[in-house]
Motif scaffolding. Structure first.
Motif, short mmCIF file in Angstrom:
data_model
loop_
_atom_site.label_atom_id
_atom_site.label_comp_id
_atom_site.label_asym_id
_atom_site.label_seq_id
_atom_site.Cartn_x
_atom_site.Cartn_y
_atom_site.Cartn_z
N LYS A 368 14.01 -1.69 8.71
CA LYS A 368 13.35 -2.61 8.07
C LYS A 368 11.84 -2.85 8.69
CE LYS A 368 13.35 -7.33 6.44
NZ LYS A 368 14.16 -8.88 6.74
N ASN A 369 11.87 -2.90 9.79
CA ASN A 369 10.48 -3.49 10.69
C ASN A 369 9.67 -2.05 10.64
OD1 ASN A 369 10.47 -6.20 11.41
ND2 ASN A 369 12.60 -5.52 12.11
N ILE A 370 10.37 -0.87 10.90
CA ILE A 370 9.37 0.17 11.09
C ILE A 370 8.88 0.52 9.60
CG2 ILE A 370 9.80 2.79 11.41
CD1 ILE A 370 11.70 2.10 13.27
N GLU A 371 9.63 0.48 8.54
CA GLU A 371 9.01 0.50 7.08
C GLU A 371 7.85 -0.43 7.00
OE1 GLU A 371 12.17 0.06 4.60
OE2 GLU A 371 13.29 2.01 4.99
N GLN A 372 8.06 -1.59 7.63
CA GLN A 372 6.94 -2.55 7.35
C GLN A 372 5.63 -2.22 8.05
OE1 GLN A 372 7.16 -5.31 5.57
NE2 GLN A 372 4.99 -6.25 6.06
N LEU A 373 5.71 -1.57 9.20
CA LEU A 373 4.77 -1.01 10.07
C LEU A 373 4.26 0.14 9.15
CD1 LEU A 373 6.12 -1.13 13.59
CD2 LEU A 373 4.25 -2.62 12.80
N MET A 374 4.88 0.92 8.65
CA MET A 374 4.45 2.10 8.17
C MET A 374 3.58 1.97 6.78
SD MET A 374 4.89 4.74 9.99
CE MET A 374 5.69 4.86 11.73
N LYS A 375 3.93 0.70 6.02
CA LYS A 375 3.32 0.37 4.92
C LYS A 375 1.75 0.94 4.71
CE LYS A 375 6.12 -2.95 2.65
NZ LYS A 375 6.53 -4.24 2.04
N ARG A 376 1.31 0.83 5.88
CA ARG A 376 -0.27 1.10 5.79
C ARG A 376 -0.42 2.48 5.28
NH1 ARG A 376 -1.08 0.49 12.26
NH2 ARG A 376 0.42 -1.27 11.82
N LEU A 377 0.27 3.28 5.42
CA LEU A 377 0.11 4.82 5.31
C LEU A 377 0.44 5.05 3.85
CD1 LEU A 377 2.29 6.45 8.22
CD2 LEU A 377 -0.23 5.85 7.98
N VAL A 378 0.84 4.22 3.01
CA VAL A 378 1.36 4.36 1.69
C VAL A 378 -0.07 4.45 0.70
CG1 VAL A 378 2.76 3.58 -0.48
CG2 VAL A 378 3.59 3.72 1.85
N GLY A 379 -0.12 5.33 -0.14
CA GLY A 379 -1.07 5.54 -1.05
C GLY A 379 -2.39 6.06 -0.66
N LYS A 380 -2.36 6.64 0.62
CA LYS A 380 -3.51 7.24 1.23
C LYS A 380 -3.10 8.77 1.71
CE LYS A 380 -4.73 2.91 3.34
NZ LYS A 380 -4.98 2.22 4.40
N PRO A 381 -4.34 9.79 1.71
CA PRO A 381 -3.87 10.94 2.22
C PRO A 381 -3.50 10.84 3.84
CG PRO A 381 -6.18 10.84 1.05
CD PRO A 381 -5.57 9.44 1.03
#
Length: 746
Positions: A368-381
């Motif tokens: 859950k916390n890793i996914e939260q950290l990785m949200k910044r990568l969604v929707g971008k190249p």
């Protein structure tokens, strides 16, 4: 390096995999070339397969062979490799040109790829504290009983390199779908047999084939454990034949022969024995080839990763030497263009923009916390460089050996799959330490210690850390660290501490006094972790102190009683290494307000400041400047001195704690020069060092000189058990001595 690899492979010789199916080792006469005549192109052509041998850096010669093949229009329909041959072969199979391979290897940071764990700069702040407090590379995991890590290198950086370069081929169902069908060989430890990767994760397969036992952590898949394939099939011509090749070309790396003078010690005897086992698999591989291209790499070692161009040229020359035989397989321009076009149709284009992130391998809270950290990568190249840095910093927390990634597709959406590889042996983990202080060679102090850390004991990212010491100092300190929020920066940390030590004071080389110091205290800190580089703490502690003179002339009166103090501590750490930095800076500020101590007649403040700066001046040398100072701001009636100078690194030529007072400053400047590098299992670097020190302490009852100074030199060895310093120093007023230390030196 080949000898080192052989030594590390030695424990696996007793495994049944080395027997495999009963075979008669082929003789040299049997390992001859059986060149098949190529039919005319009008009649169709024979399918050509290439087998690439393992050999560490020597495998870079394979690129030269592939370059010659490209220039002379020799098609490759199948390719297989082991270890470095598997890495080169796998990258080439994805459609990379030889120039792209050359560039990749030239730009690779081999010191980082082969060096071991997470770089110090990428560790979390608490793991930085561990590395500085316990300056050795030994970690004992307690997850399933006491055990060491499965390898010196977790393989994380190699994983990232392979993930990045093969990302377009995430999720292929078979390696036959690659532009060139590919296979690589690994040794499966449970069954003790060779394992040929032909499907699944391409990245995992390439990582498994080059996992030298003891050096790299093995690759685990379900109940299978994979290590380097060189143990069982270092030149996989049999694999290429099974893929369907009509003509099998083996690329053999011809190393220098062993001599009697090279085989003297027990290690060299054992190492040579393992080399012979690996060589036998190479002989079998050559016996299964129709044509052998022998790259002469005798003057190179398996660790010469920086000699890419030279090794590539050796491979190119080896193929040129076989030109008369190989020309029968050359295609004309039209047929070559057709071959390239067919290969290009199987190449995959750029990946799409990730629309989601999914995490596998972590527990529910961690995912859950890793996914939260990785949200910044969604929707971008996808920026793979930024992703690599982020994943590396996640390994710096201490839970994970490595983290890999690939692209997945769910319901028509492109997503990023993060695969977490948790440590199989920790947490909890134990960091043992040994400290030997030879500031006074005639009176050496010895202390052993351990740091035990358990994670998630009171919520995600909480830690319970306990330090134990035995020897010159007996002590225990335990602290419970808990962030207010799982990913928050604010935290609180209650602690308890108790120790007993002998505090020695020398006048030059003569002992002046020995005190027994007993200290018990407890308190609570409130802190803010800005990032992995700096942290601020404030708190209050209360305790009981006992200073008792055991021998000698008293410098201050014996005393016992309650103590209490408010404290503030700030640390900033931008150095590149925890033990012997060569670049960067470190600062620590400690302010304390004592409301009571056993002999003080009034409350008083105390401030100490530490500064370190390291600057490289060449590829082998660094200058350093260290400064520190402390003051009680004119408060004199404290009962006991607040500060002491004398001992290694604190006016090294002076006696241990020779200068005492309530205000001081100390400056130290020096030079570090790398002499040579130790084998990975022994340590890191050996340095020569020279330094000069100047300091002053105020209020010394023994009338210290207006300014104290000295200069010295020594050898500094960064071993797996901690840094060892051996040297000597000479200073003013007839101060001179030699010294040695095992433990913290900066």
């Amino acid at each position: 390096m080949r000898f080192l690899c052989a030594i590390l492979l030695l424990p696996f010789l007793s495994m049944p995999c080395l027997a495999q199916e009963p075979q008669i080792p082929p003789s040299s006469a049997q390992a001859t070339e059986r060149t098949k005549p190529a039919p005319s192109q009008a009649q169709g052509r024979l399918k050509i397969g290439v087998a690439l041998e393992g050999g560490g850096a020597l495998g870079e010669a394979h690129i030269g062979v592939l370059k010659w093949f490209e220039e002379h229009h020799i098609p490759i329909d199948y390719i297989a490799g082991t270890s470095m041959g598997g890495l080169v072969g796998g990258m080439y199979a994805t459609g990379k040109s030889v120039e792209e391979l050359r560039t990749m290897l030239e730009k690779a940071d081999w010191a980082l790829l082969l060096g071991g764990g997470t770089p110090y700069t990428d560790l979390s702040f608490r793991r930085k504290e561990d590395a500085r407090a316990v300056p050795n590379s030994i970690t004992i995991g307690l997850k399933n009983g006491a055990s060491l890590p499965p390898g010196l290198n977790s393989g994380h950086q190699i994983n990232l390199l392979i993930d990045r370069e093969t990302l377009n081929y995430s999720g292929i169902s078979s390696f036959d779908e690659l532009p060139i069908p590919f296979r690589c060989v690994s040794t499966e430890l449970i069954s003790g047999k060779a394992y040929v990767f032909q499907s699944g994760s391409l990245s995992d397969a390439m990582r498994a084939t080059m996992s030298i036992p003891g050096v790299f952590a093995p690759v685990r898949q379900d109940n299978k454990i994979f290590v380097d394939g060189g143990l069982v099939d270092n030149l996989p011509t049999d694999v290429v034949r099974q893929m369907g090749a009509d003509v099998v070309i083996a690329v053999h790396l011809e190393t220098s022969p062993a001599t009697a003078k090279d085989i003297q010690s027990a290690f060299s005897v054992l190492g040579r024995s393992v080399e012979l086992v690996i060589a036998e698999t190479e002989i079998r591989g050559m016996a299964g080839a129709d044509l052998i291209v022998k790259a002469d790499v005798q003057k190179y070692s398996t660790s010469d990763y920086q000699k890419t161009d030279e090794l590539i040229q050796q491979g190119y020359d080896a193929a040129q030497a076989k030109a008369q035989i190989l020309k029968g397989y050359m295609l004309d321009d039209a047929a070559w263009a057709e071959y390239l076009q067919e290969k290009k149709t199987r190449e995959r284009g750029a990946i799409g923009v990730p629309q989601f992130v999914r995490v596998e391998g972590a527990d529910r809270e961690g995912a859950k916390n890793i996914e939260q950290l990785m949200k910044r990568l969604v929707g971008k190249p996808l920026d793979t460089a930024a992703l690599d840095k982020l994943l590396t910093r996640m390994t710096g927390v201490g839970r994970y050996d490595s983290i890999t990634y690939e692209i997945v597709n769910d319901d028509g959406q492109t997503g990023l799959l993060i695969r977490v590889h948790e440590k199989t042996y920790a947490p909890p983990f134990l960091l043992p330490s040994v400290q030997i202080d030879g500031s006074q060679p005639e009176d050496v102090n010895f202390t052993m210690g351990v740091r035990l850390t358990a994670m998630d004991v009171w919520g995600y990212r909480s830690e319970w850390r306990t330090d134990l010491q035995f020897g010159e100092t007996y002590g225990i300190r335990t602290e419970l660290y808990r962030p207010f929020k799982p990913l928050g920066k604010w935290f609180f940390a209650p602690y308890i501490h108790a120790d007993q030590t002998n505090f020695k004071i020398y006048q030059k080389t003569d002992p002046r006094a020995i005190y027994r110091v007993d200290d018990v205290d407890g308190g609570m800190d409130l802190g803010y972790a800005f990032n992995r580089f700096n942290e601020l703490r404030v708190g209050y502690g209360i305790g009981y102190d006992d200073f008792t003179l055991r021998l000698g002339t008293p410098d201050f009166a014996s005393a016992e009683g309650r103590s209490g103090a408010f404290h503030l501590r700030y640390i900033l750490d931008h150095t590149n290494e925890p033990v012997i930095p060569t670049k960067g800076y470190y600062a620590q500020t400690l302010f304390e307000w004592y409301d009571t101590t056993p002999l003080a007649t009034q409350a008083y403040p105390s401030l100490q400041q530490y500064l370190q700066y390291f600057q490289p001046v060449s590829t082998s040398g660094s200058l350093y400047i260290l400064g520190e100072g402390g003051s009680t701001f004119g408060r004199a009636s404290l009962g006991t001195p607040a500060f002491f100078l004398g001992g290694v690194g604190r006016l090294s030529a002076y006696g241990l704690n020779e200068l005492v007072g309530n205000q001081y400053f100390l400056g130290r400047t020096g030079y570090l020069h790398k002499i040579f590098q130790l084998p990975p299992f022994l340590g890191k670097q050996v340095y020569a060092t020279g330094f000069a020190e100047v300091g002053k302490i105020y209020g010394d009852p023994f009338h210290a000189p207006k300014l104290s100074g000295d200069g010295g030199a020594g050898v500094l060895v960064e071993t797996a058990f901690g840094p060892i310093l051996i040297g000597g120093s000479a200073g003013d007023s007839g101060h001179r001595k030699w010294f040695f230390q095992l433990g913290r030196v900066f």
